[in-house]
Design a protein around this motif. Structure first.
Motif, PDB file in Angstrom:
ATOM      1  N   TYR A  18      27.870 -12.259  -6.538  1.00 14.72           N
ATOM      2  CA  TYR A  18      29.067 -11.864  -7.280  1.00 14.72           C
ATOM      3  C   TYR A  18      29.748 -13.098  -7.884  1.00 14.72           C
ATOM      4  CZ  TYR A  18      33.265  -9.023  -8.175  1.00 14.72           C
ATOM      5  OH  TYR A  18      34.307  -8.345  -8.753  1.00 14.72           O
ATOM      6  N   TYR A  35      34.097  -5.486  -8.061  1.00 13.98           N
ATOM      7  CA  TYR A  35      33.207  -5.567  -6.902  1.00 13.98           C
ATOM      8  C   TYR A  35      32.423  -4.273  -6.699  1.00 13.98           C
ATOM      9  CZ  TYR A  35      31.476  -6.224  -2.169  1.00 13.98           C
ATOM     10  OH  TYR A  35      30.659  -6.314  -1.064  1.00 13.98           O
ATOM     11  N   HIS A  42      29.730  -4.079  -9.194  1.00 15.33           N
ATOM     12  CA  HIS A  42      28.723  -5.097  -8.889  1.00 15.33           C
ATOM     13  C   HIS A  42      27.768  -4.604  -7.814  1.00 15.33           C
ATOM     14  CE1 HIS A  42      26.903  -8.861  -7.563  1.00 15.33           C
ATOM     15  NE2 HIS A  42      27.372  -8.630  -6.354  1.00 15.33           N
TER      16      HIS A  42
END
Length: 449
Positions: free
Chosen positions: A109, A348, A351
């Protein structure tokens, strides 16, 4: 001489320990008495041991530095857990690492980390300069509590302790609950660093065979009766190295056995965000009574960001915090602040959806290629990055790893994961690290020899 040095390095022989007589040593090592006499005399000349006339030979002091590689059965260095970790961590950019336990750099990430770092850099100066509070950043513990509730685990923020990593979390628990010589159960196979960490705590490690649904319960019950273990360390979600998931039926029976024997279970949940269909959690069924739940985000956000956590029963938290302060003082709040910002960033979730999709594609491709080479998956994992595979008959995984290493490919041979050393025909593959065809070319060349 090597045998004596090994026992001194592992602290089996402490300073002042009387060595076996030359006759007893000759019988144990199946060598002649004269060979043992010569070895002892050479060790005396080196100052490793000394002779007391009429009494025998004794280990000289001081205490040897602890050498983890010398504890337990003497393994070929190619299947030593610490060797695999060091080869993977020290490898340069040109080395392929299908045996490592993390995602490729490009899968992490990074964009979210950069945003988080910029945000934290603008935060109050105390975040950049001060120690953290004993339990760790309150806002992050609040977020972790909400995440655990979603998994069915009731752990309020004041029952969550932040640690420097998932490994430090287990280390603190071992310091809290174990004495040297205590028995700890692990899955066989299991994550190899459990072996290394438990050796550092001088625990006696007992492996329990692992099945596609969890530990073999008959073997688990037998180990409880025979060894009276203090701890059991496992993964309930995506199991490392097999990729299996714990079934609800096995979880209930396992907790019943644990309650009868006063066993404490450490549930390592580091791979939680890779799951597509969440597996049962022992901590959810148990209510953190005898299960300690740990985790971190080094596999999904950043391995460079060292931050983990412990969720434990309320009356154990203060003692764990005391140990944390004793071993790392206050800890830092910088990593926790960056992690909090990254976790609560709107990107997030998307992702991780993309990572799970990429892993599913890599799993299918890797399994197909391996099966075409006569390498059979033990099972097809439902999610995650690992697939545990059996090599063709009579192919030794350690020898295969040594050959491939010469070609710049780091593999993870099965015996590194197996306390019983029953994994000589297995390799663990990280499918995210198997996208380069050179991995399979090297493997094919090794198998053809």
């Amino acid at each position: 001489m090597d045998e004596i040095r090994s026992r001194i390095s592992s602290r089996t022989y402490l300073p002042g320990t009387r060595l076996p007589s030359v006759r007893a040593q000759a019988k144990a090592l199946r060598v002649s008495v004269s060979t043992v006499v010569e070895a002892y005399e050479r060790l005396v000349a080196e100052g490793v041991i000394h002779s007391r006339p009429g009494s025998g030979f004794y280990v000289s002091g001081p205490v040897a530095p602890l050498a983890l590689a010398e504890i337990g059965p003497r393994l070929d260095r190619a299947v030593d857990p610490l060797w695999i970790s060091r080869q993977s961590l020290e490898a340069d950019a040109g080395v392929l690492k299908p045996g490592c336990g993390w995602l490729p750099e490009s899968w992490m990430y990074e964009a979210g980390m950069r945003r988080a770092l910029r945000a934290v850099a603008r935060a109050d100066s105390s975040v950049l300069t001060d120690y953290a509070t004993p339990l760790g950043l309150p806002a992050l513990r609040q977020v972790l509590a909400r995440r655990l509730v979603a998994a069915g685990i009731d752990a309020p923020p004041d029952q969550i302790v932040l640690a420097e990593s998932g490994t430090q979390a287990i280390d603190l628990i071992c310091r809290f609950l174990l004495e040297p010589g205590d028995v700890v159960l692990v899955d066989d196979p299991c994550y190899f660093n459990f072996h290394a960490l438990l050796k550092a705590h001088r625990a006696n490690i007992v492996g329990v065979p692992y099945t596609p649904n969890g530990p073999d319960l008959e073997a688990f019950a037998a180990a409880l009766r025979e060894h009276s273990p203090r701890l059991y360390i496992t993964n309930s979600g995506i199991h490392n190295p097999t990729g299996a998931t714990l079934s609800a039926a096995t979880a209930h029976r396992l907790l019943t056995l644990a309650e009868r024997s006063d066993l404490v279970i450490v549930e390592d949940d580091i791979f939680a965000d890779f799951e597509t269909d969440p597996a049962p959690r022992l901590a959810a069924f148990d209510g953190l009574s005898r299960v300690i739940h740990i985790g971190s985000f080094s596999k999904t956000i950043s391995a460079s960001l060292r931050c983990g956590y412990i969720a434990a029963r309320a009356d154990w938290v203060d003692a764990l915090v005391d140990l944390k302060i004793a071993t790392s003082f206050g800890g830092g709040q910088l990593a926790a602040s960056v992690l909090l910002t990254a976790l609560t960033d709107s990107g997030y979730r998307k992702h991780m959806e993309a990572v799970r999709q990429r892993l599913a594609q890599a799993m299918e491709s890797t399994v197909d290629t391996l099966q075409g080479m006569g390498i059979a998956p033990w099972l097809i994992p439902r999610a995650g990055m690992f697939v545990w595979c059996r090599l063709p008959p009579d192919v030794d995984a350690a020898a295969t790893a040594r050959t491939c290493l010469q070609q710049g490919v780091v593999l993870a041979p099965g015996n590194a994961f197996s306390q019983s050393q029953s994994g000589s025909n297995f390799l663990r593959f990280n499918v995210a690290q198997c996208t380069d065809s050179r991995v399979f070319e090297s493997l094919a060349q090794s198998l053809s020899r």
